[in-house]
Write an enzyme that holds these catalytic residues in place. Structure first.
Site, PDB file in Angstrom:
ATOM      1  N   SER A 177      -2.492  -2.931   6.442  1.00 23.63           N
ATOM      2  CA  SER A 177      -3.800  -2.885   7.088  1.00 23.63           C
ATOM      3  C   SER A 177      -3.984  -1.575   7.873  1.00 23.63           C
ATOM      4  CB  SER A 177      -3.922  -4.120   7.978  1.00 23.63           C
ATOM      5  OG  SER A 177      -5.211  -4.273   8.442  1.00 23.63           O
ATOM      6  N   ASP A 347      -8.903 -10.119  -0.869  1.00 24.17           N
ATOM      7  CA  ASP A 347      -8.770  -9.527   0.463  1.00 24.17           C
ATOM      8  C   ASP A 347     -10.138  -9.111   0.989  1.00 24.17           C
ATOM      9  OD1 ASP A 347      -8.082  -8.034   2.724  1.00 24.17           O
ATOM     10  OD2 ASP A 347      -6.251  -7.275   1.800  1.00 24.17           O
ATOM     11  N   HIS A 380      -5.622 -10.799   2.709  1.00 27.46           N
ATOM     12  CA  HIS A 380      -4.997  -9.858   3.638  1.00 27.46           C
ATOM     13  C   HIS A 380      -3.621 -10.282   4.169  1.00 27.46           C
ATOM     14  CE1 HIS A 380      -5.929  -6.131   5.632  1.00 27.46           C
ATOM     15  NE2 HIS A 380      -5.512  -6.593   6.779  1.00 27.46           N
TER      16      HIS A 380
END
Ligand SMILES: *[C@@H]1O[C@H](CO)[C@@H](O)[C@H](O)[C@H]1NC(C)=O
Ligand SMILES: *[C@@H]1O[C@H](CO)[C@@H](O)[C@H](O)[C@H]1NC(C)=O
Ligand SMILES: *[C@@H]1O[C@H](CO)[C@@H](O)[C@H](O)[C@H]1NC(C)=O
Length: 405
Positions: A177, A347, A380
């Site tokens: 991320s 995601d 994610h």
């Protein structure tokens, strides 16, 4: 009252609440204690058996950050051979604990240690084990005057220098991320690349135009809008009452179901174990600066990866000597740097269309130095906590490291 007026009612309430607290000289409402002695090693002692060491680094702007190291696993590695160092860099609103939430057989940190790697886990400024500063207290507004630009220019160099000096070896980098954004931005400016052996990007984030997580879009809108003026320079502590009130108001005002905040933020993760999610929520989320979230919101709004926008040409002139903030040009990432990107079809933060933009900026990367993995069902959090992540992602990552070693 309709949703819209409810929303603004809440904003107004929030503003008053915050201003009254700031007037009393405290913008921090609820936060964890600044306990230096505690660290990730103490927290994971119960995992058992793994050696763990704590380090502190001081950045050139005075932040004192903690880094934990798992120098070896319970198995793996060849006696007498140096273990290659790997640095695991967490994302926004979490800390290094995210790498250790699953069982030891499934957590990336332990999986790497058990495969012969020397594992380093840094914590960015503002998260619970990295809240000290040479001169500032985390209750000073000045402590929170930074965005991910400063993580690129101060925190990341401190972490990589530490590992490089301690081990005498170039470092394999793994980011998740925002941990990918920081590295990509850094590499694009030619920084750190001389100390990096390879880099793995999990849920890569650089462009955010298509981010479709409900709460993310709402927050981004709020952050580049009126909220900016309300929050000012302050800690953004997701566990504080003020922030949960803010998030709840956003959800209610926009008729979004945010009962399941984890899904609202990260998308529909396919492969999380419920007890892992519980443990995650006990440890996270962590604080970041409001200014950092504003910067992220600008990326969503502008579809461009640039430095923090001070909002108008004169202010940008003062900071950058130009009317618009400088752009991080990802095509400048050295084409011979071995890269492994893994992204998911579900995601919501790292949307496949945004990943396509990122891959387009890497189109001149050396053939054979760019490995791309697409996992249709992953969202994610699956990349760090998924029960299948070891089989689908970590084993491939280890082969990649071996191939460039
Ligand atoms: C925040 O930091 C910037 C430099 O990055 C500085 O120009 C600015 O004055 C600072 N703001 C406050 C309120 O201290
Ligand atoms: C979830 O994790 C717990 C604790 O590690 C474990 O006992 C349980 O078997 C796991 N459940 C599944 C479905 O993997
Ligand atoms: C980005 O860098 C590439 C490679 O150096 C260059 O060709 C391109 O013009 C740059 N783009 C911008 C917008 O500066």
């Amino acid at each position: 009252m309709d949703y819209r007026s409810f929303f603004f009612f809440n904003l107004a309430f929030l503003a008053l609440f915050l201003l009254s607290h700031q007037a009393l000289g405290s913008s921090r409402l609820v936060s964890p204690p600044d306990d230096e002695s505690e660290g990730i090693c103490a927290a994971i002692a119960t995992v058992g058996g793994y050696e763990c060491q704590e380090f502190k680094v001081t950045t050139d702007d005075g932040y004192i950050l903690s880094v934990s190291r798992i120098p070896e696993g319970l198995r793996g590695g060849v006696a007498g051979q140096k273990r290659p160092p790997v640095l695991l860099q967490h994302g926004v609103l979490v800390d290094g604990m995210t790498w250790l939430i699953n069982s030891p057989e499934e957590s990336l940190a332990m999986v790497l240690a058990d495969n012969g790697f020397d594992v380093w886990i840094p914590n960015f400024r503002g998260s619970r084990y990295s809240r000290n500063h040479q001169t500032l207290s985390s209750s000073d507004p000045d402590y929170w005057n930074w965005t991910w630009d400063e993580l690129v220019s101060h925190d990341l160099p401190s972490f990589i220098d530490l590992v490089f000096k301690q081990t005498g070896q170039k470092v394999h980098y793994v980011g998740h991320s925002m941990g990918t954004l920081i590295a990509l931005a850094s590499f694009s400016e030619g920084m750190q690349v001389d100390k990096i052996k390879s880099a793995v990007m999990l849920s890569p984030i650089a462009y955010l135009s298509y981010m479709n997580t409900a709460i993310g879009v709402l927050s981004a809108k709020a952050f580049v809008g009126e909220i900016t003026k309300v929050f000012g320079l302050a800690e953004f502590n997701p566990k504080s009452k003020i922030v949960s009130t803010f998030l709840r108001a956003l959800c209610v005002a926009n008729n979004v179901d945010c009962y399941d905040l984890m899904t609202a933020f990260t998308g529909k993760n396919c492969c999380l174990n419920a007890s892992t999610v519980d443990l995650f929520l006990k440890n996270e989320p962590q604080s970041t600066s409001t200014k950092n979230l504003i910067h992220m919101a600008q990326t969503v709004r502008d579809g461009l990866l640039s430095k923090y926008d001070y909002g108008n040409a004169p202010f940008n002139m003062v900071h950058y000597g130009q009317a618009k903030p400088p752009v991080y040009n990802l095509s400048r990432i050295p084409p011979n740097l071995p890269l492994f990107l893994s992204y998911g079809g579900k995601d919501a933060l790292s949307d496949v269309r945004d990943v396509a933009t990122l891959l387009d900026s890497l189109k001149l990367h050396d053939v054979g130095k760019l490995h791309v993995q697409y996992i249709k069902d992953y969202a994610h959090a699956d990349f760090i906590m998924g029960v299948t992540a070891k089989d689908l992602v970590y084993n491939q990552m280890i082969s990649f490291f071996m191939s460039v070693n």
